[in-house]
Enzyme design. Structure first.
Site, PDB file in Angstrom:
ATOM      1  N   LYS A 155       0.835  -1.200   0.000  1.00  0.00           N
ATOM      2  CA  LYS A 155       0.000   0.000   0.000  1.00  0.00           C
ATOM      3  C   LYS A 155       0.875   1.256   0.000  1.00  0.00           C
ATOM      4  O   LYS A 155       0.721   2.133  -0.856  1.00  0.00           O
ATOM      5  CB  LYS A 155      -0.930   0.006   1.217  1.00  0.00           C
ATOM      6  CG  LYS A 155      -1.963   1.124   1.148  1.00  0.00           C
ATOM      7  CD  LYS A 155      -2.700   1.303   2.449  1.00  0.00           C
ATOM      8  CE  LYS A 155      -2.012   2.337   3.285  1.00  0.00           C
ATOM      9  NZ  LYS A 155      -2.717   2.762   4.477  1.00  0.00           N
ATOM     10  N   ASP A 214      -6.537   0.385   0.475  1.00  0.00           N
ATOM     11  CA  ASP A 214      -6.651   0.704   1.904  1.00  0.00           C
ATOM     12  C   ASP A 214      -8.016   0.216   2.385  1.00  0.00           C
ATOM     13  O   ASP A 214      -8.735  -0.471   1.653  1.00  0.00           O
ATOM     14  CB  ASP A 214      -6.444   2.203   2.150  1.00  0.00           C
ATOM     15  CG  ASP A 214      -7.651   3.028   1.727  1.00  0.00           C
ATOM     16  OD1 ASP A 214      -8.508   2.508   0.966  1.00  0.00           O
ATOM     17  OD2 ASP A 214      -7.770   4.175   2.158  1.00  0.00           O
TER      18      ASP A 214
END
Ligand code: SF4
Length: 210
Positions: free
Chosen positions: A121, A139
């Protein structure tokens, strides 16, 4: 409706409503962005933006942070949550940047994810915003929204990332992520999503199940 068609409808809706969405973390360099993104785990971007001015004033680059004292970094970032592990990882990451990359943030995914506290991420946030590289940031908002819509059927962020990459053009990955996160904050919230005013409710699997 197949997932490609659903994805196109959702992408168009995001573009029409959050055209100017952008990264909500404050940064002026790859080093600042990687630090801010690492700090944002389980912490709001607003809080991170309150912390980072002091952090970057004291430690403007990887060289300064690499020689920082753990206690000093902890003190500055203590309101970020999980600050003990984050402080340890930030200093360790800075040491790796100095020792392996001449103090620079690498562009390569494997090199980024080898850094302490940096997962896919964070790596995709940095690669997308700094170098405009393809890679979907998964996310909590993206995970929730894409499962609700029916674009994916997984809780595994890596699987979701790869499935979304098949549905969204690479050049749009970064802006799609910013727009999707805004949609998640404003409409498709974790609790009590505002389905009544949502422009994609007619194609949403979750809405159809209500
Ligand atoms: S209809 Fe509701 S659950 Fe579906 S995407 Fe919109 S806000 Fe989210």
């Amino acid at each position: 409706m197949d997932k490609k068609e659903l994805s196109k409808i959702f992408e168009k809706y995001l573009e029409e409503n959050w055209r100017d969405a952008s990264c909500s973390l404050d940064y002026v360099s790859p080093f600042q962005l990687i630090c801010a993104t690492a700090l944002s785990a389980q912490c709001t971007d607003k809080r991170v933006n309150e912390i980072t001015p002091e952090l970057f004033k004291r430690y403007p680059d990887a060289f300064a942070l690499a020689s920082a004292k753990y206690e000093d970094v902890s003190e500055i970032i203590k309101s970020a949550g999980m600050y003990k592990v984050k402080a340890k990882n930030l200093i360790s990451m800075a040491n790796d940047l100095v020792g392996k990359h001449g103090g620079d943030v690498p562009e390569d995914m494997d090199a980024l994810t080898a850094l302490a506290g940096v997962g896919r991420k964070t790596a995709n946030v940095v690669r997308g915003n700094i170098w405009h590289r393809a890679g979907v940031v998964v996310d909590t908002h993206v995970k929730r929204i894409t499962n609700r819509l029916g674009l994916v059927d997984s809780e595994d962020p890596v699987k979701i990332e790869h499935e979304l990459e098949q549905l969204i053009d690479g050049e749009n990955h970064c802006i799609w992520g910013h727009r999707c996160i805004r949609f998640g904050r404003e409409i498709c919230t974790a609790k009590n999503p505002k389905c009544g005013i949502c422009g994609v409710r007619n194609v949403c699997r979750y809405y159809a199940s209500l």
